[in-house]
Design a protein around this motif. Structure first.
Motif, short mmCIF file in Angstrom:
data_model
loop_
_atom_site.label_atom_id
_atom_site.label_comp_id
_atom_site.label_asym_id
_atom_site.label_seq_id
_atom_site.Cartn_x
_atom_site.Cartn_y
_atom_site.Cartn_z
N VAL A 1 -13.85 -6.46 -121.13
CA VAL A 1 -15.14 -6.33 -121.81
C VAL A 1 -16.02 -5.42 -120.95
CG1 VAL A 1 -17.14 -7.52 -122.76
CG2 VAL A 1 -14.92 -8.66 -122.74
N GLY A 2 -16.57 -4.38 -121.58
CA GLY A 2 -17.40 -3.47 -120.81
C GLY A 2 -18.28 -2.62 -121.70
N HIS A 3 -18.93 -1.64 -121.10
CA HIS A 3 -19.78 -0.70 -121.83
C HIS A 3 -19.00 0.59 -122.07
CE1 HIS A 3 -23.29 -3.19 -121.48
NE2 HIS A 3 -23.23 -3.21 -120.17
N ARG A 4 -19.30 1.25 -123.17
CA ARG A 4 -18.60 2.48 -123.51
C ARG A 4 -18.75 3.53 -122.44
NH1 ARG A 4 -15.79 5.26 -123.37
NH2 ARG A 4 -14.87 6.87 -124.65
N TRP A 5 -19.96 3.79 -122.00
CA TRP A 5 -20.20 4.85 -121.01
C TRP A 5 -20.46 4.22 -119.66
CZ3 TRP A 5 -18.44 9.12 -122.79
CH2 TRP A 5 -18.57 9.45 -124.14
N SER A 6 -19.45 3.58 -119.11
CA SER A 6 -19.58 2.92 -117.81
C SER A 6 -18.42 3.36 -116.93
CB SER A 6 -19.56 1.40 -117.99
OG SER A 6 -19.28 0.75 -116.78
N SER B 1 -16.23 0.38 -115.89
CA SER B 1 -15.38 -0.06 -117.00
C SER B 1 -14.21 0.90 -117.19
CB SER B 1 -16.20 -0.15 -118.29
OG SER B 1 -17.19 -1.15 -118.20
N PHE B 2 -14.48 2.20 -117.09
CA PHE B 2 -13.41 3.19 -117.23
C PHE B 2 -12.37 3.02 -116.14
CE2 PHE B 2 -11.78 7.21 -115.54
CZ PHE B 2 -10.92 7.55 -116.57
N LYS B 3 -12.80 2.76 -114.90
CA LYS B 3 -11.85 2.62 -113.81
C LYS B 3 -10.90 1.46 -114.04
CE LYS B 3 -14.66 4.71 -110.14
NZ LYS B 3 -15.40 4.46 -108.88
N VAL B 4 -11.42 0.35 -114.58
CA VAL B 4 -10.57 -0.80 -114.88
C VAL B 4 -9.56 -0.44 -115.96
CG1 VAL B 4 -10.54 -3.10 -115.92
CG2 VAL B 4 -12.20 -2.56 -114.13
#
Length: 555
Positions: free
Chosen positions: A150-155, A158-161
């Motif tokens: 669960v994360g934010h689109r432009w994060s 979150s992208f790294k995960v």
């Protein structure tokens, strides 16, 4: 639990006798197909539902008593709807509460209410529940067997995960925090949006903002070596490293492969490799990596993830590798296959937007998000060309930005011809990125024409960079001979003016892939003068193992 668990029927009643009775009757009829969970209060039942949610299980039916002191049945069902909106809802009432139950049909979309006592259950309980469970079975919640993120689109975090999981071939489901399912999972874990990303395993273990090592452990990847001494340690999990691991383990060497991020290397990120021997229809980097990993483990090689090697030394006949946490492993021999990294593009604004619209080499996780949008790619080698082909399946237009006049100097002919046949790919010669702008994510790029110096601004949320490559060998400074660009010098290239390298302790010359430290070999892109192709990297990885055997036999 996980994928094999039966769907849940949850009953909640504060009266112990009634609670036991309803659970007993439900279990007698449905216990072979459903897991019956009993709670003594509304808050306790909500805690149970959150745990079920984290485990990725299904809830088919909720049966709640109306009159409970801490939380009424209607209040519980209303809260439970936020966690499992598809579960069927039944309220147990006394005769005096029927008006409230009827009103609850509108308040919490109640499916049914039952008067207490419900005996005999064959007449007053089971027919109602049978109908509700049949209706639920026709459209149940999907049981989740993979990791959820669960994360934010432009994060960037979150992208790294997501990128780590994708590159390690770990199945996962991506949920946005502002979507209903993501919000429900966030609430079930007791986390806030400020703590994102949230990672939840299929078993229900939740972690906020995990490190790569913690993420690897959650995903079931090995991070600790089984022993402290091996015949062969392979550093780097790209094609060369995987080739060494496969051949080393298959030939009986106690082999461990150490990778700091994800197996596959740059090749593992390629959407399609079409010039690799034996795959006339092409193969994706992920597929090739997966097959190589399974092959290596089949022969008994260990694969360690998220372990960065920062030091190399010798201890008599052993070679010692030091990790960034201070721990060490030793081996008779070492193969260095650390590959290369994309160089960072130096332009104002890019560093602040990395992971938020600006990406280095990452394509697989982001391509589906680029549907009907314009994508910009910087680079003129095969990796950039493969990315352009891949993105053309999603984006409205792909812009390939190159410094030179054309692609012939750095890209394979088959890729150039393929790009020429794609109407939605445009190659922009003599073009560089000189600036990037955006707030929460990339919104504009400033491009410069190298012939005239003129600049222009384009609107886009996507920039993928594949420029040049540099080896990650600073940790070998003073230990091994490297060329001026940092690539490891091996074999005959070490014999300057016919003399062996300083510190060379053996009476023979270095073997072809051997470095200036006996028993340590280099293979693939990290080696000076190597051919930067997947097939040659795999071949060098295999060749290094044959030289390892020669070295060991001579000891």
């Amino acid at each position: 639990m996980g994928a094999m668990a039966n769907p849940v029927i949850l009953t909640v009643d504060d009266d112990p006798a009634v609670s036991r009775a309803v659970a007993r009757d439900v279990r007698r009829r449905y216990g072979d197909r459903y897991r019956v969970v009993r709670a003594a209060s509304g808050p306790e039942a909500l805690d149970a539902l959150r745990e079920v949610k984290l485990r990725g299980e299904q809830v088919a039916l909720l049966v709640a008593d109306h009159r409970m002191p801490e939380m009424t049945g209607i209040e519980f069902l209303e809260a439970a709807m936020d966690i499992f909106p598809a579960a069927r809802r039944v309220l147990l009432t006394a005769y005096a509460d029927t008006d409230a139950a009827i009103e609850a049909i509108n308040v919490v979309d109640l499916d049914h209410y039952l008067l207490k006592p419900w005996h005999p259950p064959e007449e007053k309980l089971y027919p109602v529940l049978d109908q509700l469970l049949d209706a639920w079975s026709a459209s149940p919640d999907a049981a989740l067997t993979e990791i959820r993120v669960v994360g934010h689109r432009w994060s960037a975090p979150s992208f790294k995960v997501r990128d780590f999981l994708a590159r390690n071939l770990v199945p996962y489901r991506w949920l946005l925090a502002d979507e209903p399912e993501g919000a429900r999972l966030l609430d079930a874990a007791g986390a806030t949006e400020a703590e994102l990303p949230l990672v939840v395993t299929a078993e229900g273990k939740a972690m906020v903002q995990p490190s790569q090592a913690e993420l690897a452990t959650l995903a079931g990847l090995a991070v600790v070596p089984a022993t402290d001494f091996y015949d062969l340690v392979v550093v780097g999990g790209g094609p060369a490293g995987l080739g060494s691991a496969v051949y080393g383990a298959s030939e009986g060497l106690r082999t461990v492969l150490v990778e700091r991020r994800a197996t596959g290397g740059q090749a593992g990120q390629s959407s399609r490799i079409e010039n690799y021997l034996g795959f006339p229809d092409g193969v994706s980097g992920a597929q090739l990596t997966d097959r190589a990993r399974r092959q290596a483990t089949k022969f008994g090689a260990e694969l360690l993830s998220t372990r960065e090697v920062v030091g190399l030394g010798d201890a008599g006949s052993a070679r010692v590798l030091r990790f960034d946490d201070g721990s060490e492993i030793a081996a008779h021999t070492v193969v260095l296959a650390t590959g290369v990294s994309y160089r960072l593009l130096d332009a104002p604004g890019l560093s602040d937007l990395t992971g938020r619209g600006v990406f280095y080499g990452s394509t697989a996780t982001e391509a589906p998000s680029c549907v009907q949008q314009e994508v910009y790619i910087v680079g003129g080698a095969n990796s950039a060309g493969q990315a352009a082909v891949h993105f053309s399946r999603y984006a409205s237009r792909v812009h390939l930005l190159i410094r030179g006049a054309d692609l012939t100097a750095s890209m394979s002919r088959y890729l150039i011809d393929q790009l020429d046949r794609i109407d939605t790919v445009t190659v922009h010669p003599h073009t560089t990125v000189v600036g990037a702008q955006g707030d929460d994510h990339l919104r504009r790029l400033t491009l410069c024409d190298g012939r005239t110096g003129a600049t222009r601004t384009v609107d886009t949320s996507w920039l993928f960079i594949f420029i040049g490559a540099e080896p990650r060998t600073d940790w070998l400074d003073g230990v091994l001979v490297r060329d001026r660009k940092g690539f490891i010098v091996t074999g005959p290239d070490l014999l300057a003016d016919g003399r062996r390298p300083a510190g060379w302790s053996l009476p023979r010359d270095p073997y072809h892939l051997e470095t200036s430290l006996p028993g340590v070999f280099a293979a693939g892109d990290v080696r000076a003068q190597s051919v930067k192709r997947v097939a040659s990297a795999v071949g060098e990885g295999a060749m290094a193992v044959s030289l390892v055997h020669r070295y060991l036999e001579a000891q």
